[in-house]
Motif scaffolding. Structure first.
Motif, PDB file in Angstrom:
ATOM      1  N   ILE A 181      18.488   6.323  11.486  1.00  0.00           N
ATOM      2  CA  ILE A 181      16.771   5.229  11.099  1.00  0.00           C
ATOM      3  C   ILE A 181      17.405   4.015  10.673  1.00  0.00           C
ATOM      4  O   ILE A 181      17.671   4.039   9.813  1.00  0.00           O
ATOM      5  N   PRO A 182      17.363   3.299  11.531  1.00  0.00           N
ATOM      6  CA  PRO A 182      17.093   1.728  11.171  1.00  0.00           C
ATOM      7  C   PRO A 182      15.902   1.815  10.201  1.00  0.00           C
ATOM      8  O   PRO A 182      14.929   1.945   9.667  1.00  0.00           O
ATOM      9  N   ARG A 183      16.709   0.827   9.508  1.00  0.00           N
ATOM     10  CA  ARG A 183      16.097   0.350   7.802  1.00  0.00           C
ATOM     11  C   ARG A 183      14.304   0.133   8.289  1.00  0.00           C
ATOM     12  O   ARG A 183      13.454   0.400   7.370  1.00  0.00           O
ATOM     13  N   ARG A 184      14.826  -0.818   9.554  1.00  0.00           N
ATOM     14  CA  ARG A 184      12.906  -0.663   9.277  1.00  0.00           C
ATOM     15  C   ARG A 184      12.076   0.384   9.497  1.00  0.00           C
ATOM     16  O   ARG A 184      10.533   0.444   8.814  1.00  0.00           O
ATOM     17  N   LEU A 185      12.217   1.280  10.961  1.00  0.00           N
ATOM     18  CA  LEU A 185      11.750   2.233  10.815  1.00  0.00           C
ATOM     19  C   LEU A 185      11.870   3.581   9.625  1.00  0.00           C
ATOM     20  O   LEU A 185      10.470   3.887   9.265  1.00  0.00           O
ATOM     21  N   ALA A 186      13.005   3.734   9.364  1.00  0.00           N
ATOM     22  CA  ALA A 186      12.707   4.214   8.025  1.00  0.00           C
ATOM     23  C   ALA A 186      12.164   3.918   7.012  1.00  0.00           C
ATOM     24  O   ALA A 186      10.972   4.954   6.370  1.00  0.00           O
ATOM     25  N   ARG A 187      11.539   2.568   6.463  1.00  0.00           N
ATOM     26  CA  ARG A 187      10.520   1.904   5.790  1.00  0.00           C
ATOM     27  C   ARG A 187       9.211   3.034   5.825  1.00  0.00           C
ATOM     28  O   ARG A 187       8.397   3.152   5.502  1.00  0.00           O
ATOM     29  N   GLU A 188       9.043   1.990   7.398  1.00  0.00           N
ATOM     30  CA  GLU A 188       6.926   2.282   7.731  1.00  0.00           C
ATOM     31  C   GLU A 188       7.507   4.612   7.716  1.00  0.00           C
ATOM     32  O   GLU A 188       5.946   4.581   7.426  1.00  0.00           O
ATOM     33  N   ARG A 189       8.899   4.662   8.556  1.00  0.00           N
ATOM     34  CA  ARG A 189       7.907   6.275   8.094  1.00  0.00           C
ATOM     35  C   ARG A 189       7.944   6.764   6.853  1.00  0.00           C
ATOM     36  O   ARG A 189       7.316   7.679   6.284  1.00  0.00           O
ATOM     37  N   ALA A 190       8.653   5.992   5.750  1.00  0.00           N
ATOM     38  CA  ALA A 190       8.830   6.490   4.084  1.00  0.00           C
ATOM     39  C   ALA A 190       6.744   6.050   3.705  1.00  0.00           C
ATOM     40  O   ALA A 190       6.490   6.863   2.945  1.00  0.00           O
ATOM     41  N   ARG A 191       6.718   5.218   3.724  1.00  0.00           N
ATOM     42  CA  ARG A 191       5.138   5.313   3.171  1.00  0.00           C
ATOM     43  C   ARG A 191       4.698   5.670   4.706  1.00  0.00           C
ATOM     44  O   ARG A 191       3.191   6.817   2.921  1.00  0.00           O
ATOM     45  N   GLU A 192       4.549   6.069   5.483  1.00  0.00           N
ATOM     46  CA  GLU A 192       3.882   7.505   6.287  1.00  0.00           C
ATOM     47  C   GLU A 192       3.949   8.694   5.148  1.00  0.00           C
ATOM     48  O   GLU A 192       3.097   9.141   5.519  1.00  0.00           O
ATOM     49  N   LEU A 193       5.375   9.514   4.975  1.00  0.00           N
ATOM     50  CA  LEU A 193       4.950  10.644   4.482  1.00  0.00           C
ATOM     51  C   LEU A 193       4.815  10.123   2.812  1.00  0.00           C
ATOM     52  O   LEU A 193       4.148  11.657   2.847  1.00  0.00           O
ATOM     53  N   LEU A 194       5.115   9.493   2.329  1.00  0.00           N
ATOM     54  CA  LEU A 194       4.973   9.431   1.313  1.00  0.00           C
ATOM     55  C   LEU A 194       2.633   9.326   0.705  1.00  0.00           C
ATOM     56  O   LEU A 194       2.536   9.773  -0.155  1.00  0.00           O
ATOM     57  N   ASP A 195       2.168   8.436   1.885  1.00  0.00           N
ATOM     58  CA  ASP A 195       1.144   8.919   1.836  1.00  0.00           C
ATOM     59  C   ASP A 195       0.276  10.567   1.783  1.00  0.00           C
ATOM     60  O   ASP A 195      -0.514  11.202   1.398  1.00  0.00           O
ATOM     61  N   PHE A 196       1.284  11.062   3.259  1.00  0.00           N
ATOM     62  CA  PHE A 196       1.120  12.242   3.154  1.00  0.00           C
ATOM     63  C   PHE A 196       1.154  13.422   1.792  1.00  0.00           C
ATOM     64  O   PHE A 196       0.538  14.507   2.479  1.00  0.00           O
ATOM     65  N   VAL A 197       2.259  13.133   1.173  1.00  0.00           N
ATOM     66  CA  VAL A 197       2.176  13.766  -0.150  1.00  0.00           C
ATOM     67  C   VAL A 197       1.653  13.410  -1.245  1.00  0.00           C
ATOM     68  O   VAL A 197       1.934  13.868  -2.225  1.00  0.00           O
TER      69      VAL A 197
END
Length: 309
Positions: free
Chosen positions: A110-126
């Protein structure tokens, strides 16, 4: 359930370690969007089954299809589409909360930029968005567990495997994890979990199997299993230890009576009527409790009360 619609389809699945048979010819079907559970005492074969589903342990015999692919032949392709939450957290304590997700995402290309976006979304989710810059080590057990679940979702998996997802957590943390997993169910994510907590299985599982000695001994929804193997209500009574024939006087009350060292259980459809009959027979328990039949009653009835190490 139609086999070609099943995300997991196991037929006569066997796993042996030398002369020991850990999984003894089980059949399992898990449909897309289902929350499916494996219950059983220690050594029942749950973990061995999960490792085969996760394509990190090859079946000894039988057929196992995951996501329409052959588990023995297509392991790498299957693992790329799985999310795995192991029983022990394997987070990197030297990285921050956010970095743990980003680095893990990079393993999937997963490209780094997308990885950071997805990581922030998931951290909000949990509910860890405010801890994204913190190191992992100081986090509570519940926070680490939620972070591990978030990590399991970083590749947007088709199937999430959760091995004892709330073991060792306090009640508040357990309920928060349950709520996050329930949200995943609502989104249509397919969940497969093992658990020792019967209330967890009742809360999360649409359907489950009870395993014992490597075999499936019961299968169905929690409600179906309780109706099939227990009763609507259970009366717990503590009787005078000096009155050794007291349990015999309970015969015929309800569907069955189980004598334990500290109390006696009467399985019945009507707890109040059973209590009235107990009193009519001249018994005066030191304490009584009427409760609904539970999945724990089913589990203990099917697998026994002997401690398995």
């Amino acid at each position: 359930m139609v086999e070609n619609r099943a995300l997991i389809a196991a037929t006569a699945l066997v796993k042996r370690f030398g002369d020991f048979t850990a999984v003894d010819g089980i059949d399992v079907r898990v449909a897309a969007g289902e929350a499916f559970g494996f219950l059983g005492p220690n050594g029942a074969g749950k973990s061995s089954t999960m490792r085969m589903i996760g394509c990190v342990s090859r079946p000894t015999s039988g057929r196992l299809s995951i996501l329409g692919l052959d588990a023995a032949r297509d392991g790498p392709a299957i693992r790329a589409r799985l999310g795995v939450c192991p029983q022990q957290d394997t987070l990197d304590p030297e990285l921050t909360v956010l970095e743990n997700l980003v680095v893990y995402a990079r393993y999937f290309g997963i490209p780094r930029r997308l990885a950071r976006e997805r990581a922030r979304e998931l951290l909000d989710f949990v509910q860890l968005g405010d801890r994204s810059g913190d190191k992992v080590e100081p986090l509570s057990g519940g926070m680490k567990r939620r972070l591990t679940i978030a990590r399991a979702l970083v590749n947007e998996p088709d199937l999430v495997l959760l091995d004892e997802p709330t073991t060792g957590l306090d009640p508040q943390a357990r309920h928060l994890v349950w709520e996050r997993l329930f949200r995943l169910k609502q989104r249509g994510v397919t969940l497969v979990l093992t658990t020792h907590y019967m209330d967890e299985a009742e809360q999360l599982c649409d359907r489950l199997v009870v395993m014992d000695n490597g075999r499936i001994v019961a299968e169905g929804s929690p409600r179906e299993l309780i109706a099939r193997h227990s009763t609507r209500e259970v009366v717990e009574v503590r009787l005078d230890l000096d009155n050794s024939d007291a349990p015999d006087k309970l015969d015929g009350i309800g569907e069955r009576v189980e004598v334990l060292p500290d109390r006696t259980l009467v399985y019945t459809e009507d707890g109040d009527a059973a209590l009235a009959e107990i009193a009519a027979r001249g018994l005066r328990p030191s304490s009584t409790l009427v409760r609904r039949g539970s999945l724990e009653d089913v589990f203990l009835h099917l697998t026994g009360r002997t401690l398995v190490e």
